[in-house]
Design an enzyme around this catalytic site. Structure first.
Site, short mmCIF file in Angstrom:
data_model
loop_
_atom_site.label_atom_id
_atom_site.label_comp_id
_atom_site.label_asym_id
_atom_site.label_seq_id
_atom_site.Cartn_x
_atom_site.Cartn_y
_atom_site.Cartn_z
N LYS A 22 0.98 18.24 -47.33
CA LYS A 22 1.98 19.25 -47.73
C LYS A 22 2.50 20.03 -46.51
O LYS A 22 3.70 20.18 -46.33
CB LYS A 22 1.34 20.21 -48.74
CG LYS A 22 2.11 21.50 -48.94
CD LYS A 22 1.48 22.41 -49.96
CE LYS A 22 0.40 23.35 -49.45
NZ LYS A 22 0.88 24.55 -48.74
N ASN A 23 1.55 20.51 -45.69
CA ASN A 23 1.97 21.41 -44.61
C ASN A 23 2.59 20.69 -43.41
O ASN A 23 3.04 21.34 -42.47
CB ASN A 23 0.80 22.29 -44.17
CG ASN A 23 0.47 23.32 -45.26
OD1 ASN A 23 1.26 23.52 -46.19
ND2 ASN A 23 -0.68 23.97 -45.14
N ARG A 92 6.59 30.91 -49.42
CA ARG A 92 6.84 31.54 -48.13
C ARG A 92 7.31 30.54 -47.08
O ARG A 92 8.06 30.89 -46.18
CB ARG A 92 5.57 32.17 -47.58
CG ARG A 92 4.82 33.04 -48.46
CD ARG A 92 3.56 33.47 -47.75
NE ARG A 92 3.86 33.85 -46.37
CZ ARG A 92 4.31 35.03 -46.00
NH1 ARG A 92 4.49 35.96 -46.88
NH2 ARG A 92 4.57 35.28 -44.73
N CYS A 116 1.61 38.15 -49.63
CA CYS A 116 1.24 37.29 -50.74
C CYS A 116 -0.22 37.54 -51.05
O CYS A 116 -0.86 38.39 -50.43
CB CYS A 116 1.54 35.82 -50.46
SG CYS A 116 0.32 35.01 -49.46
N ARG A 121 0.94 38.70 -44.11
CA ARG A 121 1.65 37.56 -43.55
C ARG A 121 3.06 37.88 -43.06
O ARG A 121 4.04 37.35 -43.58
CB ARG A 121 1.67 36.42 -44.57
CG ARG A 121 0.30 36.01 -45.02
CD ARG A 121 0.30 34.86 -45.97
NE ARG A 121 0.59 33.59 -45.33
CZ ARG A 121 0.68 32.44 -45.99
NH1 ARG A 121 0.51 32.41 -47.29
NH2 ARG A 121 0.94 31.32 -45.35
N ASP A 304 -7.95 27.08 -44.87
CA ASP A 304 -7.55 26.43 -46.12
C ASP A 304 -8.70 25.69 -46.80
O ASP A 304 -8.52 25.16 -47.90
CB ASP A 304 -6.38 25.46 -45.87
CG ASP A 304 -5.08 26.19 -45.56
OD1 ASP A 304 -5.02 27.42 -45.80
OD2 ASP A 304 -4.14 25.54 -45.08
N ARG A 396 0.98 23.17 -56.68
CA ARG A 396 1.71 23.41 -55.43
C ARG A 396 1.16 22.55 -54.30
O ARG A 396 1.90 22.22 -53.37
CB ARG A 396 1.57 24.88 -55.01
CG ARG A 396 2.27 25.82 -55.93
CD ARG A 396 2.24 27.21 -55.38
NE ARG A 396 2.85 27.25 -54.05
CZ ARG A 396 2.95 28.34 -53.31
NH1 ARG A 396 2.47 29.46 -53.75
NH2 ARG A 396 3.52 28.30 -52.12
N1 EPU Z 1 0.98 36.22 -38.29
C1 EPU Z 1 1.54 37.38 -37.80
N2 EPU Z 1 2.87 37.36 -37.46
C2 EPU Z 1 3.64 36.25 -37.58
C3 EPU Z 1 3.06 35.08 -38.08
C4 EPU Z 1 1.72 35.09 -38.42
O1 EPU Z 1 0.88 38.41 -37.67
O2 EPU Z 1 4.84 36.31 -37.26
C5 EPU Z 1 -0.46 36.22 -38.66
C6 EPU Z 1 -0.69 35.97 -40.16
O3 EPU Z 1 -0.55 37.14 -40.91
C7 EPU Z 1 -2.09 35.41 -40.15
C8 EPU Z 1 -2.15 34.62 -38.83
O4 EPU Z 1 -1.07 35.10 -38.05
O5 EPU Z 1 -3.02 36.44 -40.10
C9 EPU Z 1 -2.02 33.12 -38.98
O6 EPU Z 1 -0.99 32.81 -39.89
P1 EPU Z 1 -0.03 31.57 -39.71
O7 EPU Z 1 1.31 32.04 -39.31
O8 EPU Z 1 -0.67 30.53 -38.86
O9 EPU Z 1 0.07 31.03 -41.21
P2 EPU Z 1 1.31 30.30 -41.83
O10 EPU Z 1 2.01 29.54 -40.77
O11 EPU Z 1 2.09 31.26 -42.64
C10 EPU Z 1 0.14 28.03 -42.37
C11 EPU Z 1 -0.13 27.23 -43.61
C12 EPU Z 1 -1.17 27.93 -44.47
C13 EPU Z 1 -2.45 28.08 -43.64
C14 EPU Z 1 -2.14 28.83 -42.32
C15 EPU Z 1 -3.31 28.94 -41.39
C16 EPU Z 1 1.99 26.12 -43.96
C17 EPU Z 1 3.20 25.95 -44.79
N3 EPU Z 1 1.11 27.05 -44.35
O12 EPU Z 1 0.62 29.30 -42.83
O13 EPU Z 1 -1.44 27.08 -45.57
O14 EPU Z 1 -3.41 28.79 -44.34
O15 EPU Z 1 -1.07 28.17 -41.63
O16 EPU Z 1 -3.78 27.69 -41.05
O17 EPU Z 1 1.79 25.41 -43.00
C18 EPU Z 1 -2.09 26.56 -47.79
O18 EPU Z 1 -1.70 25.39 -47.60
O19 EPU Z 1 -2.78 26.89 -48.80
C19 EPU Z 1 -1.76 27.60 -46.80
C20 EPU Z 1 -1.82 28.89 -47.09
#
Ligand code: EPU
Length: 416
Positions: A22-23, A92, A116, A121, A304, A396
């Protein structure tokens, strides 16, 4: 609303094929915006989140055809650069269109994703990166509006490693003017999968999979065909299902190297594993020993998989301390697991799990995808019936989950 009914106590046995990630699929689909040529993507899982991004691109004017696990995507006639609130609020990851839209059209208007269930996030790092590349950014009426005649290469350092932040800026940089250096980036395999697809289409990217990615902007990107890599979290979830039931489960069509941290944890918990180039077998014939787990960015233990491994530890011998370091509120499964008899104490970002002899089944629900998966894992071993509500969360991220679990011998049905 649909629910899932599980009658626990069956040892899972057999083989299960892992679907596309998915990701990986989400950013790869978003990246089709970067060129006018057609992209043909295979091994795309049939999931609610994939339907959402498909709908998002279609409402901007893309033409997308699905046949089996293949998506034909044509973004030639894209006429809108807006990701509306109605779609972003349901997923998101819709924010992944931001980088590609600004790179190709010089503008984008994307609804700001709110917090969320698992944390606040923010997307401040995505925005700061685009600003460094010369974009003007305004936050208006709940939308982030970005404008840039042409993005320029820049040196960008991430304070926190962010998966979608790295992906968004990598996509923005591939057709920007000059060289972009992204420092302290996410090393997750999904970032590498996206980089491989972009490279196949003519992008010049070095270092994906390490902490620094260097991108030399090119004038244009072509289309191309690509097979999405297997889903490491789906694979890990079925291994957890095998482990908790004292079963013998082989996940096939996966990339074992992506699951090193999960495998190390399962082995430390006393489970036997057998690994080939594309499969993992877990044999759980000697119970589960409690182990401590700490979530970390890749190659560490994935956040995850935290909820699912916690479910396994609820029946482990001894005490397990599970530390969540990525998201500030990713313990929403804990009260539900407690309702199933688990002995878990929470202290800040630690969960202290004391293994119990058995879990009684119960009606439960969760407000997040992986939290819901952990309830399935627990339900498989629980005595009697477990009723899982709000299973749209499972839809999802898990393709045909009841079918795959039934094939392994689980007693599980979806009730309309
Ligand atoms: N963060 C910030 N500022 C930003 C971006 C991130 O402070 O601009 C913080 C977040 O709040 C968090 C940390 O950085 O504390 C890491 O978050 P990240 O941005 O890596 O998460 P994401 O990119 O929103 C993806 C996956 C998630 C997975 C996380 C961590 C996708 C679509 N989603 O989310 O997947 O948990 O990386 O590995 O790739 C899931 O599949 O269930 C899922 C939630």
């Amino acid at each position: 609303m649909d629910k899932v009914l599980i009658t626990g106590g069956r040892k899972l046995q057999g083989e299960v094929e892992i679907s596309g990630a998915k990701n990986s699929a989400l950013p790869i689909i978003a990246s089709t915006i970067l060129s006018v040529d057609e992209c043909v993507l295979s091994n795309v899982p049939l999931l609610k989140d994939i339907q959402t991004i498909k709908k998002l691109l279609e409402c901007m004017g893309a033409r997308i055809k699905r046949e089996g696990d293949t998506l034909d995507v044509n973004t030639k006639d894209l006429k809108s650069c807006e990701a509306p609130y109605e779609l972003v609020k349901t997923m998101r990851a819709s924010v992944l269109v931001l980088g590609p839209l600004v790179a190709r059209f010089g503008e984008a208007r994307v609804s700001l994703p709110g917090g969320c269930a698992i944390g606040t996030r923010p997307i401040n790092l995505h925005i700061a990166g685009l600003q460094k590349m010369g974009a003007e950014v305004e936050i208006k009426h709940g939308y982030v509006e970005v404008r840039a005649k042409r993005l320029k290469g820049a040196k960008i350092y991430f304070d926190i490693s962010t998966v979608t932040g790295t992906e968004n800026l990598m996509m923005a940089a591939v057709i920007a003017d000059g060289v972009t250096v992204l420092g302290n980036v996410a090393c997750e395999p999904e970032v590498v999968d996206l980089a491989n697809f972009l490279t196949k289409r003519g992008a010049r990217i070095r270092g994906a999979g390490t902490d620094t990615i260097i991108i030399e902007g090119v004038a244009r990107l072509s289309g191309g065909s690509y097979e999405v890599m297997p889903d490491r979290i789906e694979a890990g979830t079925y291994l957890a299902c095998g482990a908790i039931t004292g079963g013998d489960v082989t996940v096939k069509r996966c990339i074992p190297a992506h699951l090193e941290a999960v495998l190390a944890t399962l082995r430390a918990a006393g489970l036997k594993t057998e690994v080939t180039s594309d499969s993992i077998r877990v044999i759980a014939d000697n119970g589960i020993t409690a182990v401590d787990v700490r979530t970390m960015p890749y190659p560490g233990f994935p956040t995850d998989m935290q909820a699912q491994i916690m479910a396994v530890m609820t029946i482990g011998r001894g005490l397990s301390v599970i530390t969540e370091t990525i998201f500030e509120n990713r313990f929403i499964h804990v009260p539900e697991l407690r309702r199933m008899g688990a002995n878990i104490k929470l202290q800040g970002n630690y969960a202290i799990v004391e293994g119990v002899q058995n879990l009684p089944g119960a009606p439960v629900m969760a407000t997040d995808l992986r939290a819901s998966a952990s309830l399935v894992v627990a339900g498989l071993v629980a005595e009697g019936k477990t009723e899982i509500h709000r299973i749209y969360h499972l839809d999802r991220g898990y393709e045909r989950m009841e079918e795959k679990l039934s094939q392994l011998g689980a007693e599980i049905v979806r009730v309309k």
